[in-house]
Scaffold this motif. Sequence first.
Motif, PDB file in Angstrom:
ATOM      1  N   LEU A  14      -4.068   9.165 -18.539  1.00 27.92           N
ATOM      2  CA  LEU A  14      -5.089   8.345 -18.187  1.00 27.92           C
ATOM      3  C   LEU A  14      -4.440   7.234 -17.256  1.00 27.92           C
ATOM      4  O   LEU A  14      -3.761   6.307 -17.747  1.00 27.92           O
ATOM      5  CB  LEU A  14      -5.740   7.816 -19.138  1.00 27.92           C
ATOM      6  N   VAL A  15      -4.969   7.167 -16.287  1.00 27.05           N
ATOM      7  CA  VAL A  15      -4.223   6.358 -15.104  1.00 27.05           C
ATOM      8  C   VAL A  15      -5.215   5.354 -14.616  1.00 27.05           C
ATOM      9  O   VAL A  15      -6.443   5.564 -14.159  1.00 27.05           O
ATOM     10  CB  VAL A  15      -3.718   6.891 -13.766  1.00 27.05           C
ATOM     11  N   SER A  16      -5.043   3.860 -14.779  1.00 23.19           N
ATOM     12  CA  SER A  16      -5.874   2.884 -14.176  1.00 23.19           C
ATOM     13  C   SER A  16      -5.344   2.391 -12.914  1.00 23.19           C
ATOM     14  O   SER A  16      -4.298   2.013 -12.935  1.00 23.19           O
ATOM     15  CB  SER A  16      -5.933   1.658 -15.259  1.00 23.19           C
ATOM     16  N   THR A  17      -6.118   2.476 -11.763  1.00 23.64           N
ATOM     17  CA  THR A  17      -5.557   2.210 -10.482  1.00 23.64           C
ATOM     18  C   THR A  17      -5.847   0.618 -10.018  1.00 23.64           C
ATOM     19  O   THR A  17      -6.619   0.228 -10.718  1.00 23.64           O
ATOM     20  CB  THR A  17      -6.142   3.070  -9.430  1.00 23.64           C
ATOM     21  N   GLY A  18      -5.482   0.277  -8.872  1.00 22.80           N
ATOM     22  CA  GLY A  18      -5.595  -0.911  -8.373  1.00 22.80           C
ATOM     23  C   GLY A  18      -6.762  -0.911  -7.560  1.00 22.80           C
ATOM     24  O   GLY A  18      -7.018   0.331  -6.819  1.00 22.80           O
ATOM     25  N   ARG A  72       0.804  -1.275  -0.036  1.00 24.52           N
ATOM     26  CA  ARG A  72       0.126   0.000  -0.007  1.00 24.52           C
ATOM     27  C   ARG A  72       0.806   1.389   0.087  1.00 24.52           C
ATOM     28  O   ARG A  72       0.388   2.288  -0.590  1.00 24.52           O
ATOM     29  CB  ARG A  72      -0.966   0.074   1.153  1.00 24.52           C
ATOM     30  N   ASP A  73       2.121   1.149   0.846  1.00 22.33           N
ATOM     31  CA  ASP A  73       2.719   2.526   0.841  1.00 22.33           C
ATOM     32  C   ASP A  73       3.434   2.786  -0.615  1.00 22.33           C
ATOM     33  O   ASP A  73       3.439   3.605  -1.090  1.00 22.33           O
ATOM     34  CB  ASP A  73       4.297   2.197   1.853  1.00 22.33           C
ATOM     35  N   LEU A  74       3.624   1.621  -1.454  1.00 23.04           N
ATOM     36  CA  LEU A  74       4.218   1.648  -2.720  1.00 23.04           C
ATOM     37  C   LEU A  74       3.224   2.076  -3.693  1.00 23.04           C
ATOM     38  O   LEU A  74       3.697   3.065  -4.308  1.00 23.04           O
ATOM     39  CB  LEU A  74       4.928   0.409  -3.168  1.00 23.04           C
ATOM     40  N   GLU A  75       2.316   1.759  -3.417  1.00 19.85           N
ATOM     41  CA  GLU A  75       1.032   2.193  -4.205  1.00 19.85           C
ATOM     42  C   GLU A  75       0.753   3.633  -4.105  1.00 19.85           C
ATOM     43  O   GLU A  75       0.626   4.290  -5.090  1.00 19.85           O
ATOM     44  CB  GLU A  75      -0.038   1.270  -4.068  1.00 19.85           C
ATOM     45  N   SER A  76       0.790   3.898  -2.927  1.00 22.76           N
ATOM     46  CA  SER A  76       0.560   5.410  -2.689  1.00 22.76           C
ATOM     47  C   SER A  76       1.512   6.166  -3.249  1.00 22.76           C
ATOM     48  O   SER A  76       1.540   7.369  -3.911  1.00 22.76           O
ATOM     49  CB  SER A  76       0.605   5.920  -1.285  1.00 22.76           C
TER      50      SER A  76
END
Length: 178
Positions: A76-80, A59-63
């Motif tokens: 355009l970003v597709s998120t998890g 989650r830290d890396l994702e943020s």
Amino acid sequence: MPSDRIALVGFMASGKSTVGPALAMRLGMEFLDLDEAIEHVAGRRIHEIFAEDGEAAFRDLESQVLRESLAGPSSLVSTGGGVVESRANRELLVSRTQVVWLDTRFETLRRRLGSGKSRARRPLVDSLGWEGLRALHRRRRPLYAACAHYRFDTDRDIPVRVARRIEGALRAAEETRA
Ligand code: S3P
């Protein structure tokens, strides 16, 4: 181009990674898949990050990758599916992008997830099981709703049609603003 940045949010298998490239092409925007970017930065697959460092580290890396990707050139970003778990991520998405929520019924997701594709990127499918995933879906829907500027059902349409519907809504909103 209807807006500088667009983010697709929604539960696993709601179609973000397939709708995203189709929509980006229609809008002439660059496409970035956040899960892919995380794997690139970490040099490991998502299931390895979960197994070796734990979900909190993921989650830290994702943020971090989300922050960096929203600071870059418009795209355009597709998120998890879990990006909305963090309030800071939700605030960032709402303030910096047009947030498009792909909303899908759990039974549809279950059918798609059951096909076994992309399990390397979805360790939660194995660790939570169907009832755990159903509860997660129920708990996350209000979080997607809290940051979505647009919501689209994706139960019935194939990805290219969903992309066309989203493009139509974004262009119509752009004309209203102009
Ligand atoms: C996750 C969803 C996955 C990936 C990771 C965690 C989640 O992305 O980021 O496995 O918490 O819902 P997709 O939504 O693209 O499958």
